[in-house]
Scaffold this active site. Structure first.
Site, PDB file in Angstrom:
ATOM      1  N   SER A 106       0.817  -1.214   0.000  1.00  0.00           N
ATOM      2  CA  SER A 106       0.000   0.000   0.000  1.00  0.00           C
ATOM      3  C   SER A 106       0.852   1.266   0.000  1.00  0.00           C
ATOM      4  O   SER A 106       1.934   1.301   0.590  1.00  0.00           O
ATOM      5  CB  SER A 106      -0.892  -0.004   1.247  1.00  0.00           C
ATOM      6  OG  SER A 106      -1.532   1.243   1.421  1.00  0.00           O
ATOM      7  N   TYR A 130      -2.353   5.599  -4.387  1.00  0.00           N
ATOM      8  CA  TYR A 130      -3.348   6.670  -4.309  1.00  0.00           C
ATOM      9  C   TYR A 130      -2.730   7.887  -4.977  1.00  0.00           C
ATOM     10  O   TYR A 130      -1.576   8.227  -4.697  1.00  0.00           O
ATOM     11  CB  TYR A 130      -3.667   7.040  -2.859  1.00  0.00           C
ATOM     12  CG  TYR A 130      -4.411   5.986  -2.075  1.00  0.00           C
ATOM     13  CD1 TYR A 130      -5.681   5.582  -2.460  1.00  0.00           C
ATOM     14  CD2 TYR A 130      -3.853   5.424  -0.929  1.00  0.00           C
ATOM     15  CE1 TYR A 130      -6.373   4.625  -1.730  1.00  0.00           C
ATOM     16  CE2 TYR A 130      -4.531   4.471  -0.194  1.00  0.00           C
ATOM     17  CZ  TYR A 130      -5.793   4.073  -0.602  1.00  0.00           C
ATOM     18  OH  TYR A 130      -6.469   3.133   0.120  1.00  0.00           O
ATOM     19  N   THR A 156      -5.887   2.578  -7.055  1.00  0.00           N
ATOM     20  CA  THR A 156      -7.160   2.509  -6.340  1.00  0.00           C
ATOM     21  C   THR A 156      -8.059   3.632  -6.824  1.00  0.00           C
ATOM     22  O   THR A 156      -7.695   4.807  -6.756  1.00  0.00           O
ATOM     23  CB  THR A 156      -6.945   2.606  -4.819  1.00  0.00           C
ATOM     24  OG1 THR A 156      -6.232   1.436  -4.391  1.00  0.00           O
ATOM     25  CG2 THR A 156      -8.262   2.667  -4.077  1.00  0.00           C
ATOM     26  N   LYS A 219      -8.185  -0.912  -9.288  1.00  0.00           N
ATOM     27  CA  LYS A 219      -8.875  -1.537  -8.143  1.00  0.00           C
ATOM     28  C   LYS A 219     -10.054  -0.672  -7.710  1.00  0.00           C
ATOM     29  O   LYS A 219      -9.913   0.540  -7.554  1.00  0.00           O
ATOM     30  CB  LYS A 219      -7.882  -1.691  -6.991  1.00  0.00           C
ATOM     31  CG  LYS A 219      -8.465  -2.210  -5.682  1.00  0.00           C
ATOM     32  CD  LYS A 219      -7.359  -2.328  -4.636  1.00  0.00           C
ATOM     33  CE  LYS A 219      -7.864  -2.808  -3.301  1.00  0.00           C
ATOM     34  NZ  LYS A 219      -8.650  -1.787  -2.583  1.00  0.00           N
ATOM     35  N   HIS A 243     -13.478  -1.852  -1.408  1.00  0.00           N
ATOM     36  CA  HIS A 243     -12.592  -1.369  -0.337  1.00  0.00           C
ATOM     37  C   HIS A 243     -12.954  -2.019   1.000  1.00  0.00           C
ATOM     38  O   HIS A 243     -12.884  -1.388   2.061  1.00  0.00           O
ATOM     39  CB  HIS A 243     -12.683   0.158  -0.225  1.00  0.00           C
ATOM     40  CG  HIS A 243     -11.356   0.823   0.040  1.00  0.00           C
ATOM     41  ND1 HIS A 243     -10.610   1.425  -0.958  1.00  0.00           N
ATOM     42  CD2 HIS A 243     -10.634   0.965   1.174  1.00  0.00           C
ATOM     43  CE1 HIS A 243      -9.508   1.914  -0.420  1.00  0.00           C
ATOM     44  NE2 HIS A 243      -9.500   1.646   0.857  1.00  0.00           N
TER      45      HIS A 243
END
Length: 348
Positions: A106, A130, A156, A219, A243
């Site tokens: 992440s 992100y 994402t 995603k 999520h």
């Protein structure tokens, strides 16, 4: 206590993690309807097992974008692994490599990309991104991930703003002072999620493609319309995801959305799914409905909370054994034999 199934690890984590950490990992948005539906939806899918098939030799391997993995389960991107175990994402990377599966690291890791990479050299790793308002930060992370040998970029798409997770609001959730979002240190004040860029659109996939040679996986897709747009914009993979029920409450369970996305994509890109996978039979159901691989989020954190790298490996081994057994009992000797004929939705 013998750890027999994933819910044993969940019970352990709930008992022994600090309440603020448990609440953060467990949280869904608003009423948690979508979070809970992710799990319940699997219970409405029944098998149509075939008998008297030779399942004396089992092959549970598959490939992710051409790279072989030991079985069709990977580790979904989740933040703040040090809340579960002191070594954080380094332990996660080592467990994934030991099991020969894919780990998606992440943006909100509590270890740097370098530390994750060095902890398990040669492991199959993708980087989840992100996009922040400060595009230079995002550009640097993408290029750093590629330079460190990460093999995929996961964008994402479902977080222009953070969903309302009531327990986190009540707890005033913040990272403890000794933990940092290592990949973002110095970029801006940690945990200001408002610095996510809510203006991101499909056109930004072209921007990402200009920065990297890595395959792009998107995603957060839940509809056929967005699946079509993803294919049109040249992504190599789609993760059907809500999520973990942490964003828009009232959206579909991911296993239900999977069917729509797979039909829309028509095999043009690989489709994966996360959310609600708790047993090896859930993995089999997802593959029967068209997923190439599933990704687990919370169960990986429960494994870390239990015994770090060793605990996560145990979670993965249990899933692997359950998946192999479910396949055999359903009459499939290899992953290639799994198909839509294997399941039906319950009439209830």
């Amino acid at each position: 206590m013998a750890m027999v199934c994933l819910s044993d690890f969940e019970a352990y984590a709930k008992k022994y993690l600090p309440k603020i950490a448990w609440d953060f990992f467990a949280a869904g948005a608003d009423d948690c309807s979508t979070r809970d539906e992710n799990i319940l939806a699997y219970k409405r899918i029944n098998f149509r097992p075939r008998m008297l098939r030779d399942v004396s030799m089992m092959d549970i391997r598959t490939k992710l974008l051409g790279t072989e993995i030991s079985f069709p389960v990977g580790i979904a991107p989740t933040g703040f692994h040090q809340l579960a175990w002191p070594d954080g994402e380094k332990s996660t990377a080592r467990a994934a490599k030991a099991m020969n599966i894919c780990y998606i690291a992440s943006t909100y890791s509590t270890c740097t990309l370098e530390e994750i990479s060095a902890a398990a050299p040669g492991g199959l790793r993708w980087f989840q991104l992100y996009i922040h308002r400060n595009r230079v930060v995002s550009q640097h992370l993408v290029q750093q991930a590629e330079a460190l040998g990460f093999q995929g970029l996961v964008l994402t798409a479902d977080l222009p703003y953070t969903g309302k997770r009531r327990d986190d609001v009540r707890n005033g959730f913040r990272l403890p002072p000794h933990m940092k979002l290592k990949n973002l240190e110095g970029a801006f004040e940690v945990c200001k999620m408002s610095l996510l860029d809510p203006s991101v659109t499909w056109n930004d996939i072209y921007w990402l493609r200009s920065l990297t040679h890595l395959p792009i996986i998107i995603k957060g897709i839940l509809t056929k319309e967005d699946a079509e747009l993803a294919v049109r914009h040249g992504v190599q993979g789609i993760i059907v995801s809500n999520h973990g029920g942490r964003q828009l409450d009232g959206g579909p369970a991911t296993i239900d959305a999977l069917v729509e996305v797979v039909e829309a994509v028509q095999g043009r890109v690989e489709v994966y799914v996360d959310g609600g996978i708790r047993k090896g039979s859930d993995v089999l159901k997802a593959l029967a409905l068209g997923a190439k691989c599933v990704f687990i989020g919370r169960p990986a954190l429960w494994g870390l909370a239990y015994k770090g790298e060793e605990g996560l490996q145990e979670v993965l081994r249990i899933l692997q054994d359950e998946f192999r057994l479910s396949m055999a009992l359903a009459g499939c000797a290899s992953v290639s034999e799994i198909g839509r004929h294997l399941v039906q939705f319950s009439k209830l």
